[in-house]
Design a protein around this motif. Sequence first.
Motif, mmCIF file in Angstrom:
data_model
loop_
_atom_site.group_PDB
_atom_site.id
_atom_site.type_symbol
_atom_site.label_atom_id
_atom_site.label_comp_id
_atom_site.label_asym_id
_atom_site.label_seq_id
_atom_site.Cartn_x
_atom_site.Cartn_y
_atom_site.Cartn_z
ATOM 1 N N UNK A 28 9.956 -5.229 10.650
ATOM 2 C CA UNK A 28 8.763 -4.690 10.609
ATOM 3 C C UNK A 28 9.131 -3.000 10.856
ATOM 4 N N UNK A 29 10.119 -2.477 10.130
ATOM 5 C CA UNK A 29 10.490 -0.834 10.484
ATOM 6 C C UNK A 29 9.340 -0.096 9.874
ATOM 7 N N UNK A 30 9.722 1.200 10.260
ATOM 8 C CA UNK A 30 8.492 2.429 9.774
ATOM 9 C C UNK A 30 8.358 2.546 8.445
ATOM 10 N N UNK A 31 9.550 2.358 7.500
ATOM 11 C CA UNK A 31 9.416 2.542 6.145
ATOM 12 C C UNK A 31 8.241 1.630 5.374
ATOM 13 N N UNK A 32 8.299 0.432 6.039
ATOM 14 C CA UNK A 32 7.356 -0.706 5.611
ATOM 15 C C UNK A 32 5.674 -0.292 6.018
ATOM 16 N N UNK A 33 5.406 0.810 6.617
ATOM 17 C CA UNK A 33 4.279 1.070 7.046
ATOM 18 C C UNK A 33 3.470 1.639 5.731
ATOM 19 N N UNK A 34 3.808 1.763 4.543
ATOM 20 C CA UNK A 34 3.017 2.321 3.511
ATOM 21 C C UNK A 34 1.983 1.274 3.170
ATOM 22 N N UNK A 35 1.124 1.670 2.602
ATOM 23 C CA UNK A 35 -0.178 0.801 2.243
ATOM 24 C C UNK A 35 0.312 -0.160 1.256
ATOM 25 N N UNK A 36 1.279 0.084 0.278
ATOM 26 C CA UNK A 36 1.456 -0.849 -0.637
ATOM 27 C C UNK A 36 2.398 -1.880 -0.147
ATOM 28 N N UNK A 37 2.733 -1.826 0.945
ATOM 29 C CA UNK A 37 3.890 -2.953 1.579
ATOM 30 C C UNK A 37 3.053 -4.028 1.963
ATOM 31 N N UNK A 38 3.564 -5.331 1.676
ATOM 32 C CA UNK A 38 2.795 -6.560 2.192
ATOM 33 C C UNK A 38 2.690 -6.629 3.491
ATOM 34 N N UNK A 39 3.540 -6.176 4.283
ATOM 35 C CA UNK A 39 3.724 -6.471 5.868
ATOM 36 C C UNK A 39 3.041 -5.085 6.558
ATOM 37 N N UNK A 40 3.998 -4.231 7.161
ATOM 38 C CA UNK A 40 3.726 -3.235 7.866
ATOM 39 C C UNK A 40 4.815 -2.838 9.042
ATOM 40 N N UNK A 41 4.350 -1.938 9.894
ATOM 41 C CA UNK A 41 5.190 -1.363 10.953
ATOM 42 C C UNK A 41 4.524 -1.845 12.238
ATOM 43 N N UNK A 42 5.429 -2.431 13.220
ATOM 44 C CA UNK A 42 5.089 -2.993 14.341
ATOM 45 C C UNK A 42 6.033 -2.426 15.532
#
Length: 303
Positions: A28-42
Amino acid sequence: MAYACDSHLVKNVADDKLTASSIFSKKYPAFKARLSNAEGWSPLPSQKNPWIQVDFGREMMIIAVLTKGMGGLREWVKKFQVKYSNTNLSWTIVQNGSSNEFNANTDSTSLVRNELPFEVKSRYLRLYPMDCHNYCSLRFDFIGCEVTKSETEITSSITPTAAKTTTTKAATAIAATVSTTTSTDEVDKVTATSTQFLTSTHSPDSSTIMSTSHCPCECVNEHHSTLTKAELRARLVGIVQNLTVSKKTTSFYKRSKISAQDNRPQVLYVGSIGIAILFIIVNLIVLPDLFKLFHYLYQMRNL
């Protein structure tokens, strides 16, 4: 001239321009916080006042914030705050009501848009989760556009030729000096030096040299807007910071952040099931042999 300023800005930045106060794990890194990502940042659950930051590399105009929860999990941010900065050193909160908080999501899949109470012009922006469901996990984007030249240009009595010459020479001198600058005192010296340089290269035909407590001349930046001494100093501090290697980019720091134990209930549940299945498989393999061994020993004892 009116123009549309409603672009998704975070989706276009590089991965290393998205940073955070911490990450729960390498999943859950910061770059996965984009809206297009299937997961997110935590962030880490133990982190106080966690934040996620985006560096646009240049000044942008922000008018709204989009948020979603964590993909595939019942985790989302219910309230958040927004702060902005042009130096990445001092931060200003976006005022919104008495608590300066924005109401966000009520589930992990819905897209929520919050309009900012005023247009924010800044290079760096941070989003601070204030109230969360289960974990402070999210996906987000900022809505806006790049600040155009016409929005930042301030009319000056310096002739175009003199302004261009002043900007080019000052930028060269400042860049050469700042490359070896590491302390605040040295930044002040560079500011004073650059101010004197700009004064000496001012057009001799101009009669508009300022006599206030700011720069004795109209310092012109790359957008042809006037800079006060304080603004010039802030710009130099930003350059110094960009030339400094952050500990967050070192492999040691990254390993310390991505090695956190995953204590989520969902993960513990899956892990328990895996252990139980493994135990059953081992028993099915080992128990028949143990039974035969005990049976053989029992027969040998009765002989």
